[in-house]
Design a protein around this motif. Structure first.
Motif, PDB file in Angstrom:
ATOM      1  N   ILE A 140       0.839  -1.205   0.000  1.00 54.34           N
ATOM      2  CA  ILE A 140       0.000   0.000   0.000  1.00 54.34           C
ATOM      3  C   ILE A 140       0.872   1.253   0.000  1.00 54.34           C
ATOM      4  O   ILE A 140       0.571   2.245  -0.675  1.00 54.34           O
ATOM      5  N   ALA A 141       1.974   1.204   0.743  1.00 53.31           N
ATOM      6  CA  ALA A 141       2.857   2.372   0.859  1.00 53.31           C
ATOM      7  C   ALA A 141       3.446   2.788  -0.480  1.00 53.31           C
ATOM      8  O   ALA A 141       3.870   3.939  -0.644  1.00 53.31           O
ATOM      9  N   GLY A 142       3.452   1.906  -1.448  1.00 53.72           N
ATOM     10  CA  GLY A 142       3.979   2.257  -2.762  1.00 53.72           C
ATOM     11  C   GLY A 142       3.119   3.223  -3.543  1.00 53.72           C
ATOM     12  O   GLY A 142       3.550   3.731  -4.585  1.00 53.72           O
ATOM     13  N   GLY A 143       1.904   3.499  -3.068  1.00 47.50           N
ATOM     14  CA  GLY A 143       1.044   4.497  -3.703  1.00 47.50           C
ATOM     15  C   GLY A 143       0.089   3.952  -4.745  1.00 47.50           C
ATOM     16  O   GLY A 143      -0.680   4.722  -5.343  1.00 47.50           O
ATOM     17  N   THR A 144       0.089   2.642  -4.943  1.00 52.39           N
ATOM     18  CA  THR A 144      -0.769   2.030  -5.961  1.00 52.39           C
ATOM     19  C   THR A 144      -2.240   2.338  -5.746  1.00 52.39           C
ATOM     20  O   THR A 144      -3.008   2.437  -6.706  1.00 52.39           O
ATOM     21  N   ALA A 149      -8.529   0.953  -8.552  1.00 56.17           N
ATOM     22  CA  ALA A 149      -8.164  -0.007  -9.592  1.00 56.17           C
ATOM     23  C   ALA A 149      -7.033   0.523 -10.468  1.00 56.17           C
ATOM     24  O   ALA A 149      -6.996   0.308 -11.681  1.00 56.17           O
ATOM     25  N   GLY A 150      -6.097   1.234  -9.831  1.00 60.69           N
ATOM     26  CA  GLY A 150      -4.937   1.746 -10.543  1.00 60.69           C
ATOM     27  C   GLY A 150      -5.207   2.942 -11.427  1.00 60.69           C
ATOM     28  O   GLY A 150      -4.336   3.337 -12.204  1.00 60.69           O
ATOM     29  N   ALA A 261       0.609  -3.682 -10.943  1.00 64.11           N
ATOM     30  CA  ALA A 261       1.922  -3.219 -11.372  1.00 64.11           C
ATOM     31  C   ALA A 261       2.315  -3.761 -12.736  1.00 64.11           C
ATOM     32  O   ALA A 261       3.245  -3.262 -13.377  1.00 64.11           O
ATOM     33  N   VAL A 262       1.599  -4.801 -13.176  1.00 60.24           N
ATOM     34  CA  VAL A 262       1.947  -5.438 -14.462  1.00 60.24           C
ATOM     35  C   VAL A 262       1.573  -4.542 -15.631  1.00 60.24           C
ATOM     36  O   VAL A 262       0.468  -3.970 -15.643  1.00 60.24           O
TER      37      VAL A 262
END
Length: 262
Positions: A140-144, A149-150, A261-262
């Motif tokens: 979650i900390a990565g900001g996604t 839904a991105g 991320a894909v």
């Protein structure tokens, strides 16, 4: 007016004031029924009594629309609260949560909600359990999840903050909000809480919500992110009986972050 009185002589400082302020803030836009505040003091809260009715699809759809409008009413910042101190949890054992105006949902969620409660339950967890939860928080900390839904980013919404089925009363005036932990948050917080422990006619509520706010494909796959704090809090408040569900959510969060991320 008929009254309902919530009372606890050992209530922590500011507990009933925070609930009263939260109810009044949610009622302010006048878009969704909210139980009325009559008065409060250090040990009690006097509310207008509401009449309960059976759930029905029409009320559920209407509530979904109204909830979307409530979220659209906005908040000054993520983590902002209409009262300080702020609290989360049941009447007999609430715990204080940080009030802080944050620049993003990620900052608010990770630094003021997830990390503090994860630290509180650290001694209840095995090494592997701790790693599963830590990995989810790091994902979650990565900001996604600043968006849904991105997609894009979200602005602060006016959220109830503890909108499980027990805090939604079905009344002749429509679904009525009670017992909030109101704050500026991400709108999926409320939708995730409705889904967490099973709300009647949930699909009708979601359909009403999407009639106002169409959602990106796959948005429901984000919901574990937004009920993760509540699950961690249940482990803190009630013990290991909620740990399995919490670990399942943590794994789902890590999997979801990798997929986006894909």
């Amino acid at each position: 007016m008929a009254e309902f009185i919530k009372q606890r002589t050992s209530a922590p400082r500011g507990f009933f004031a925070a609930e009263a302020a939260g109810l009044e803030w949610l009622a302010e836009p006048d878009v969704v029924p909210v139980v009325s505040v009559i008065d409060h003091d250090k040990t009690s809260l006097r509310l207008g009594r509401v009449e309960e009715t059976a759930p029905d699809a029409h009320s559920a759809f209407a509530f979904g629309r109204r909830l979307a409008l409530l979220h659209d009413s906005g908040a000054p910042a993520f983590g902002w609260s209409p009262a300080e101190p702020a609290w989360f949890g049941p009447l007999d054992s609430p715990f204080e949560v940080e009030v802080a105006s944050c620049a993003s949902f990620t900052e608010f969620w990770v630094e003021t909600r997830l990390e503090p409660v994860a630290n509180d339950i650290d001694d209840q967890l095995s090494k592997d359990e701790n790693q599963t939860i830590t990995s989810a928080i790091n994902a979650i900390a990565g900001g996604t999840f600043d968006g849904i839904a991105g997609k894009g980013t979200e602005t602060p919404a006016r959220v109830h903050g503890d909108l499980w089925a027990g805090n939604l009363m079905w009344t002749p005036d429509g679904c009525t909000l009670i017992d909030p932990a109101a704050h500026g948050g991400q709108r999926l917080e409320d939708l995730a809480m409705l889904a967490l422990f099973g709300t009647p006619l949930l699909d009708d509520i979601f359909a009403g919500y999407e009639a106002v706010h169409p959602m990106p494909v796959g948005w429901r796959d984000d919901l574990p992110v937004h009920n993760f704090f509540a699950l961690l809090a249940h482990v803190k408040l009630f013990g290991a009986g909620f740990l399995g569900q919490t670990l399942d959510a943590a794994q789902a969060i890590s999997d979801r972050a990798r997929a986006l991320a894909v």
